[in-house]
Scaffold this motif. Structure first.
Motif, short mmCIF file in Angstrom:
data_model
loop_
_atom_site.label_atom_id
_atom_site.label_comp_id
_atom_site.label_asym_id
_atom_site.label_seq_id
_atom_site.Cartn_x
_atom_site.Cartn_y
_atom_site.Cartn_z
N LEU A 49 19.69 28.03 24.57
CA LEU A 49 18.75 27.07 23.92
C LEU A 49 17.45 27.81 23.46
O LEU A 49 17.04 27.61 22.35
CB LEU A 49 18.13 25.85 24.81
CG LEU A 49 17.52 24.75 24.31
CD1 LEU A 49 17.98 24.08 23.22
CD2 LEU A 49 17.17 23.89 25.44
N ARG A 50 16.86 28.77 24.25
CA ARG A 50 15.63 29.37 23.79
C ARG A 50 15.83 30.10 22.46
O ARG A 50 15.05 30.10 21.63
CB ARG A 50 15.22 30.17 24.87
CG ARG A 50 13.91 31.04 24.50
CD ARG A 50 13.51 32.13 25.42
NE ARG A 50 14.40 33.19 25.60
CZ ARG A 50 14.80 34.14 24.54
NH1 ARG A 50 13.96 34.23 23.40
NH2 ARG A 50 15.56 35.16 24.59
N ARG A 51 17.13 30.85 22.46
CA ARG A 51 17.40 31.58 21.26
C ARG A 51 17.70 30.78 19.95
O ARG A 51 17.29 30.83 18.91
CB ARG A 51 18.70 32.33 21.53
CG ARG A 51 18.17 33.64 22.52
CD ARG A 51 19.48 34.20 22.81
NE ARG A 51 20.11 34.95 21.66
CZ ARG A 51 21.35 35.45 21.60
NH1 ARG A 51 22.17 35.32 22.69
NH2 ARG A 51 21.85 35.96 20.41
N VAL A 52 18.25 29.59 20.36
CA VAL A 52 18.64 28.61 19.19
C VAL A 52 17.07 27.94 18.60
O VAL A 52 16.87 27.86 17.44
CB VAL A 52 19.23 27.31 19.81
CG1 VAL A 52 19.31 26.01 18.74
CG2 VAL A 52 20.86 27.74 19.94
N ASP A 53 16.44 27.69 19.48
CA ASP A 53 14.89 27.18 19.36
C ASP A 53 13.90 28.32 18.44
O ASP A 53 13.52 27.75 17.51
CB ASP A 53 14.14 26.55 20.55
CG ASP A 53 14.60 25.29 20.91
OD1 ASP A 53 15.24 24.70 19.99
OD2 ASP A 53 14.19 25.18 22.07
N GLU A 54 14.26 29.41 18.91
CA GLU A 54 13.45 30.45 18.21
C GLU A 54 13.93 30.61 16.78
O GLU A 54 13.20 30.91 15.77
CB GLU A 54 13.65 32.07 19.05
CG GLU A 54 12.64 31.92 19.99
CD GLU A 54 13.08 33.18 20.98
OE1 GLU A 54 13.69 34.10 20.60
OE2 GLU A 54 12.29 33.45 21.94
N THR A 55 15.23 30.84 16.64
CA THR A 55 15.79 31.13 15.26
C THR A 55 15.47 29.73 14.28
O THR A 55 15.36 30.08 13.24
CB THR A 55 17.46 31.18 15.48
OG1 THR A 55 17.83 32.29 16.28
CG2 THR A 55 18.26 31.39 14.10
N LYS A 76 12.08 30.15 13.17
CA LYS A 76 11.99 31.19 12.27
C LYS A 76 12.45 30.75 10.90
O LYS A 76 12.13 31.24 9.92
CB LYS A 76 12.69 32.64 12.74
CG LYS A 76 11.95 33.23 13.68
CD LYS A 76 12.95 34.40 14.25
CE LYS A 76 12.22 35.14 15.41
NZ LYS A 76 13.10 36.34 16.14
N THR A 77 13.67 30.06 10.60
CA THR A 77 14.33 29.72 9.59
C THR A 77 13.77 28.49 8.94
O THR A 77 14.08 28.00 8.01
CB THR A 77 15.73 29.76 9.68
OG1 THR A 77 16.00 28.69 10.90
CG2 THR A 77 16.42 31.08 10.25
N GLY A 78 12.68 27.70 9.64
CA GLY A 78 12.32 26.47 9.16
C GLY A 78 13.35 25.23 9.40
O GLY A 78 13.22 24.24 8.63
N GLN A 79 14.24 25.41 10.13
CA GLN A 79 15.16 24.45 10.42
C GLN A 79 14.68 23.59 11.69
O GLN A 79 14.16 24.07 12.57
CB GLN A 79 16.71 25.06 10.60
CG GLN A 79 17.13 25.79 9.39
CD GLN A 79 17.19 25.27 8.15
OE1 GLN A 79 17.59 23.98 8.27
NE2 GLN A 79 16.71 25.91 7.15
N LEU A 126 20.11 23.55 12.81
CA LEU A 126 20.96 24.82 13.03
C LEU A 126 22.11 24.90 13.85
O LEU A 126 23.11 25.59 13.69
CB LEU A 126 19.74 25.92 13.95
CG LEU A 126 20.03 27.16 14.10
CD1 LEU A 126 20.38 27.94 13.07
CD2 LEU A 126 19.27 27.74 14.98
N ILE A 127 22.15 23.86 15.05
CA ILE A 127 23.41 23.70 15.53
C ILE A 127 24.59 23.20 14.65
O ILE A 127 25.64 23.61 14.76
CB ILE A 127 23.31 22.67 16.97
CG1 ILE A 127 22.23 23.53 17.82
CG2 ILE A 127 24.67 22.42 17.36
CD1 ILE A 127 21.72 22.53 19.05
#
Length: 94
Positions: free
Chosen positions: A61-67, A70-73, A78-79
């Protein structure tokens, strides 16, 4: 399918064209009067989408939130994109 940021323009026609190009965007800018047939009942109906509950590892979840940041999504966007790409890319051998 690519999910992109909404363009920062003041031109209403360009904004409408951008929204209409989305898979769930209306061609006229007005929602279709006829409701879509309900063929899949899992989850809670939210417009033309379904709300579900997802349990996820905290590190993932932390990695999903960081990505997403970063991508403005959004996290949900993203999911959704990751699931779509996994299914369309035949990741699971279907």
């Amino acid at each position: 399918m690519a999910i992109t940021k909404r363009p920062k323009v003041s031109d209403e026609a360009a904004t409408e064209a951008f929204i209409s190009a989305a898979p769930d965007g209306s061609k006229t800018g007005i929602a279709d009067p006829a409701p879509l047939p309900r063929v899949y009942e899992k989850g809670i109906q939210k417009g033309n989408k379904r709300q579900i509950t997802l349990t996820i590892n905290p590190e993932l979840l932390r990695r999903v939130d960081e990505t997403a940041t970063k991508t403005g999504q959004t996290r949900a966007a993203l999911i959704n994109l990751a699931i779509f790409q996994a299914l369309e890319g035949n990741v699971f051998g279907r």
